[in-house]
Design a protein around this motif. Sequence first.
Motif, short mmCIF file in Angstrom:
data_model
loop_
_atom_site.label_atom_id
_atom_site.label_comp_id
_atom_site.label_asym_id
_atom_site.label_seq_id
_atom_site.Cartn_x
_atom_site.Cartn_y
_atom_site.Cartn_z
N LEU A 20 0.87 -1.17 0.00
CA LEU A 20 0.00 0.00 0.00
C LEU A 20 0.90 1.22 0.00
O LEU A 20 2.12 1.10 0.09
CB LEU A 20 -0.88 0.01 1.25
CG LEU A 20 -1.89 -1.14 1.40
CD1 LEU A 20 -2.60 -1.03 2.73
CD2 LEU A 20 -2.90 -1.14 0.27
N CYS A 21 0.31 2.40 -0.12
CA CYS A 21 1.11 3.61 -0.12
C CYS A 21 1.11 4.25 1.26
O CYS A 21 0.07 4.70 1.73
CB CYS A 21 0.58 4.59 -1.15
SG CYS A 21 0.81 3.99 -2.81
N LEU A 52 -0.46 7.90 1.76
CA LEU A 52 -1.88 8.21 1.57
C LEU A 52 -2.67 7.85 2.82
O LEU A 52 -2.21 7.09 3.65
CB LEU A 52 -2.43 7.41 0.37
CG LEU A 52 -1.73 7.63 -0.97
CD1 LEU A 52 -2.45 6.86 -2.06
CD2 LEU A 52 -1.68 9.11 -1.32
N THR A 53 -3.88 8.37 2.91
CA THR A 53 -4.68 8.08 4.09
C THR A 53 -5.19 6.64 4.02
O THR A 53 -5.15 6.01 2.97
CB THR A 53 -5.91 9.01 4.20
OG1 THR A 53 -6.82 8.67 3.16
CG2 THR A 53 -5.52 10.47 4.11
N GLU A 61 -7.99 6.28 1.52
CA GLU A 61 -7.52 6.30 0.13
C GLU A 61 -6.90 4.98 -0.26
O GLU A 61 -7.09 4.49 -1.36
CB GLU A 61 -6.45 7.37 -0.03
CG GLU A 61 -6.99 8.73 -0.29
CD GLU A 61 -5.89 9.62 -0.82
OE1 GLU A 61 -5.05 10.01 -0.02
OE2 GLU A 61 -5.89 9.89 -2.03
N ASN A 62 -6.12 4.41 0.68
CA ASN A 62 -5.48 3.14 0.37
C ASN A 62 -6.50 2.05 0.08
O ASN A 62 -6.24 1.14 -0.68
CB ASN A 62 -4.56 2.71 1.53
CG ASN A 62 -3.15 3.21 1.32
OD1 ASN A 62 -2.49 2.82 0.36
ND2 ASN A 62 -2.69 4.09 2.18
N ILE A 112 -8.35 3.77 -3.49
CA ILE A 112 -7.72 4.48 -4.61
C ILE A 112 -7.91 3.71 -5.91
O ILE A 112 -7.85 2.49 -5.96
CB ILE A 112 -6.23 4.79 -4.35
CG1 ILE A 112 -5.74 5.79 -5.38
CG2 ILE A 112 -5.37 3.53 -4.36
CD1 ILE A 112 -4.46 6.48 -5.03
N ARG A 158 -8.96 -3.58 1.73
CA ARG A 158 -8.97 -3.20 0.31
C ARG A 158 -9.40 -4.39 -0.54
O ARG A 158 -10.24 -4.27 -1.43
CB ARG A 158 -7.59 -2.72 -0.11
CG ARG A 158 -7.51 -2.38 -1.59
CD ARG A 158 -6.16 -1.80 -2.01
NE ARG A 158 -6.12 -1.73 -3.46
CZ ARG A 158 -6.58 -0.71 -4.16
NH1 ARG A 158 -7.09 0.33 -3.55
NH2 ARG A 158 -6.54 -0.72 -5.47
N SER A 192 4.76 4.86 -3.29
CA SER A 192 5.39 3.59 -3.64
C SER A 192 4.93 3.16 -5.02
O SER A 192 3.78 2.80 -5.21
CB SER A 192 5.02 2.53 -2.60
OG SER A 192 5.32 1.25 -3.12
N SER A 251 3.74 -0.50 -5.11
CA SER A 251 2.40 -0.68 -4.58
C SER A 251 1.35 -0.15 -5.55
O SER A 251 0.33 -0.77 -5.76
CB SER A 251 2.26 0.05 -3.24
OG SER A 251 3.09 -0.52 -2.29
N MET A 272 -1.70 -2.21 -6.92
CA MET A 272 -3.07 -1.80 -6.60
C MET A 272 -3.87 -1.55 -7.87
O MET A 272 -5.03 -1.14 -7.81
CB MET A 272 -3.06 -0.56 -5.71
CG MET A 272 -2.58 -0.86 -4.31
SD MET A 272 -3.07 0.38 -3.09
CE MET A 272 -2.01 1.71 -3.48
#
Lengths: 503, 321
Positions: free
Chosen positions: A93-94, A97-98, A101-102, A105, A157, B196, B199, B203
């Motif tokens: 995940l990033c 980001l919140t 959002e993860n 997104i 997610r 990232s 990621s 995603m």
Amino acid sequence: MIDRQPILQMNGIYKSFPGVRALKGVDFRLFAGEVHALMGENGAGKSTLIKTLTGVYSVDEGKVMLDGKEIRPHSPQDAQGVGISTVYQEVNLCPNLTVAENIYIGREPRRFGIIQWKEMNKNASVLLSERLSLHIDVSLPLQSYSVAIQQLIAIARALSISAKVLILDEPTSSLDRNEVQQLFTIMRKLKNEGLAILFVTHFLDQVYEISDRITILRNGEFVGESLAADLPRIELVSRMIGKELNLLEEMPKSQAEEQADTDDIWIEASNLGRTGAIEPFNLAIRRGEVVGLAGLLGSGRTEIARLFFGADRADQGKLKLAKSGEAIRSPRDAISQGIGFCPENRKIEGIIDDLSVRENIILALQATRGWFRTINRKRQDEIAEQYIGTLNINPPNPEHLVKNLSGGNQQKVILARWLLTQPELLILDEPTRGIDVGAKAEIQKLVMSLSQQGMSVLFISSELEEVLRVSGKIAVLRDRRLVKEIEGQDISPHHVMQAIAGG
Amino acid sequence: MLNRKFIPILVTIGLFAVMLAAGSFRYTGFFSLQVVFNLLIDNAFLLVVAVGMTFVIVSGGIDLSVGSMIALTTMISASLIQEHGMPPIVVIPIVLVIGCAFGWAMGAIIHYFKVQPFIVTLAGMFLARGLCYIISLNTITIDNSTYTTIAQTKIKLPGGSFLSINVIIALIVVVLAIFVAHYTRFGRNVYALGGSEQSALLMGLPVARTKIGVYVVSGFCSSLAGVIYTFYMLSGYGLHAVGVELDAIASVVIGGTLLTGGVGYIAGSFFGVMIYGVIQTIISFQGTLSSWWTKIVIGLLLFVFILLQRVLSARRSSVKM
């Protein structure tokens, strides 16, 4: 139960890479409402099988059926589209980001192309609290939460993309005990809601705790599938490695007593500490002694190892060699005094991927000699051959690039590197993490025989059994404090567990 | 509780306020709305470039070609208008399309050939600067009436102060960019990419489109900045806007954007540019200092801000444990 249709069925899967047949006719089935553990040693084909499921690889031969329809995912997105989601050990995940959002997104709720933050945050809160019983502020960045929570968010997610099949690839490797329990509670809940979960892990305890069914692979072949309740542990292990696992039982039990006899302290830390890393502690290591560090993840094990190697600067106390009284202040000091360090993360801190086995082995020795006194090629070849032989490095080819070796063999290469410098103290931080059962036993055995030859070892592992087995003295850590030293006869699982748990 | 991620941008705004206050206190005539507006008028082009640069840096990249792109834009504009007699209404879209195409090409090379953005945009920088001299070795002065009108128009505001058309364009760009960054998928994908790339790929985000898109945005912004610069200077010249790429990067960093990507705000870059402007203004009010003092102060500020970010991110990771 028996005559239900599996939600996912893989039949006769073949997959080859140049020079390797990774999967040779593997069958696999997964039922809804079930946790299914996929077991096998390194190189058994677990990750290849998962990658064919998630669309990273395409199958050469064989059929994958989901809900009675054949699927051929070509990318992770494809697989997600048909309902197969994967959560990896490293959270993909990033961090910036919140949380919300993860989760959303790429699929954010929008009105006229404008992202609706309020709606997204609300949806995320509802999803996390209803399905994962997780009540957190979804508008904070992901990095404000622990790895365990991040993993749950990754699962959220996957669920929000309406997964039918959830693949958890080594999700517990970096979690502590409580976090694992939290994850398992959620896995049970999801299972009861009808999700099919494929679970991969190295921890046998966890397999038996959570799984309903177990499939075993060995060398790319399907060995068998059975209900977890019907499969004794010892049988699981022997089917995984394909022979009776006697290596562990054969270990000398009298090890602890032998070690305790010597009273020849080699290095001593007195009141050594580093703010924010580890509180001041005293620890002496005798010549030829294996000192194990036991404690939960984050209890300060690695921090102690780094202090002993001079990799982190202590801000109080002293670390001195007993004989000469010399202090260790940097890795350079440590190496020249005969300390070797195999760090926890071999990928980042230890192995140099693009060099050969020989070059990786030679590195530390070359460093101790300085760059002007080179080691000639003939000598290098001899050394490499010798260690490949004694450590049983596979494939036994000194010119093989290290990145193409399995995890266990990479670990052996690092060990060889330090053994070659003939250290007096070898610090091993998680030397057996992520490697298979056979290689683990080999490394444990090696540690013991080194100590019998007079080398001191500081041994760190998150597997308590392993620490118990190899150590002559165990230092127990809790919450960044050295809470207890247990020696000789007093070493028992019960004692150590008590010290770890505290109270 | 104050969200930690806003600290760098709050520091930037605070610093801007302090400098403005100090200038007003120290120099008579400094404290007026017009001084603030002049900051905008003189730095409108830098503001536009910094906006594009923010997107690039947030995505984890860098764009060194922007200064040269401004020069090339002034040169092409001047040449088409003066030497080929084309009307501005045709010329401006042409240069903007050239900017986008240039950005697209660099982005495509960066993404598909997996080359570091630093080296690709460095090549772009030399290429664009060199192309200026193919058009002409000398300055081409523009006397087209549309351009001179735009250059001289003062938008009067109550209280006797005024703004230029350039400022209006720049402010529109800033507002649009804030919207794009926070309320569109493209904007969020840029942040994800900076957080990232691996990621983002897993995603299922459109990494290729986003990465190339970022350089298109930067190319567009730098050519738009070139148009603004042409209005401002009324000429095309190969030595225009030398080193502006570094000014833009400095403004973005002072504005709180992390060079490692993933974190930053357009609003931060706005104040970063304003701080740049204030320093210049203070030095010109001082009168005795050489203009190089601007560089010295910016250099020191950059050090301070980089350290600040370092400290903040170190704290953040220790909180995580």
